[in-house]
Scaffold this active site. Structure first.
Site, PDB file in Angstrom:
ATOM      1  N   ILE A  90      -3.214 -17.538  25.309  1.00 57.44           N
ATOM      2  CA  ILE A  90      -4.379 -16.750  24.872  1.00 57.44           C
ATOM      3  C   ILE A  90      -5.189 -17.757  24.070  1.00 57.44           C
ATOM      4  O   ILE A  90      -4.839 -18.087  22.940  1.00 57.44           O
ATOM      5  CB  ILE A  90      -3.982 -15.536  24.019  1.00 57.44           C
ATOM      6  CG1 ILE A  90      -3.120 -14.569  24.833  1.00 57.44           C
ATOM      7  CG2 ILE A  90      -5.241 -14.825  23.509  1.00 57.44           C
ATOM      8  CD1 ILE A  90      -2.634 -13.369  24.065  1.00 57.44           C
ATOM      9  N   PRO A  91      -6.237 -18.300  24.658  1.00 58.77           N
ATOM     10  CA  PRO A  91      -6.862 -19.529  24.150  1.00 58.77           C
ATOM     11  C   PRO A  91      -7.739 -19.364  22.907  1.00 58.77           C
ATOM     12  O   PRO A  91      -8.949 -19.598  22.929  1.00 58.77           O
ATOM     13  CB  PRO A  91      -7.680 -20.005  25.349  1.00 58.77           C
ATOM     14  CG  PRO A  91      -8.063 -18.744  26.052  1.00 58.77           C
ATOM     15  CD  PRO A  91      -6.875 -17.828  25.885  1.00 58.77           C
ATOM     16  N   CYS A  92      -7.110 -19.013  21.789  1.00 63.67           N
ATOM     17  CA  CYS A  92      -7.866 -18.888  20.544  1.00 63.67           C
ATOM     18  C   CYS A  92      -8.362 -20.255  20.060  1.00 63.67           C
ATOM     19  O   CYS A  92      -9.293 -20.321  19.257  1.00 63.67           O
ATOM     20  CB  CYS A  92      -7.055 -18.172  19.480  1.00 63.67           C
ATOM     21  SG  CYS A  92      -5.441 -18.873  19.161  1.00 63.67           S
ATOM     22  N   HIS A  93      -7.801 -21.325  20.583  1.00 59.79           N
ATOM     23  CA  HIS A  93      -8.279 -22.661  20.223  1.00 59.79           C
ATOM     24  C   HIS A  93      -9.705 -22.906  20.733  1.00 59.79           C
ATOM     25  O   HIS A  93     -10.385 -23.807  20.265  1.00 59.79           O
ATOM     26  CB  HIS A  93      -7.330 -23.747  20.754  1.00 59.79           C
ATOM     27  CG  HIS A  93      -7.173 -23.750  22.230  1.00 59.79           C
ATOM     28  ND1 HIS A  93      -6.271 -22.914  22.880  1.00 59.79           N
ATOM     29  CD2 HIS A  93      -7.787 -24.468  23.202  1.00 59.79           C
ATOM     30  CE1 HIS A  93      -6.337 -23.138  24.176  1.00 59.79           C
ATOM     31  NE2 HIS A  93      -7.262 -24.079  24.400  1.00 59.79           N
TER      32      HIS A  93
END
Length: 176
Positions: free
Chosen positions: A140-143
């Protein structure tokens, strides 16, 4: 308590080059990707809070599909994940996490962009809090979320990890 009520959560330690993190999955899918180089306590505490009627079982084989896709991502050869997820959060958090999954590989969006996408434009701070609570780093690409001014902002995995993930995606995007 009846044994049938106890949910089994499987875990393993993913190690690839400089990356080393604990990951876990329920029978529904990947539920946790930990901060690199942190003790197992981080994962155990998170699982206890979100899956109170569960038992943690180390099982490399059960986690193999998740490890495989994460390593492909870390090698720059995977831009999308196909493994199932098991989100555990409030409806607002889950909505934010779904929005994060729509950010294209190699691109970024601001917290404001995410708030607008979920039709809660005044909830920018709440969006930031939900992003910070994301239990499934990388997948889950919160970066990919940055400040409105383009600055890198906080990340549960640390700023070094955030920079490395964004750089990895930028470099892989150039070769595709």
């Amino acid at each position: 308590m009846n044994n049938a009520e106890i949910q089994r959560i499987y875990w393993t330690r993913l190690t690839h080059e400089q990356w080393s993190m604990h990951i876990s999955a329920s029978s529904q899918g990947l539920c946790y990707v930990g901060t690199p180089n942190q003790p197992i306590d981080e994962m155990q505490q998170w699982i206890q809070a979100r899956y109170p009627n569960s038992t943690l079982t180390e099982n490399d084989e059960q986690l193999r599909p998740y490890v495989h896709e994460l390593i492909e991502y870390l090698q720059g050869s995977r831009s999308q994940f196909t493994v199932p997820f098991d989100y555990r959060g409030t409806p607002f958090q889950v909505n934010v996490w779904h929005a994060l999954c729509s950010i294209p590989y190699g691109q970024t969006k601001s917290y404001t962009d995410i708030a607008m996408q979920i039709q809660k434009p005044a909830a920018v701070r709440a969006v930031g809090t939900a992003i910070g609570a994301n239990p499934i780093l990388i997948t889950i690409p919160c970066h990919r979320v940055i400040g409105k001014n383009g600055a890198l902002t906080g990340y549960r995995g640390g700023m070094d990890m955030k920079r490395k993930l964004l750089q990895l995606e930028q470099e892989a995007s150039l070769t595709k």
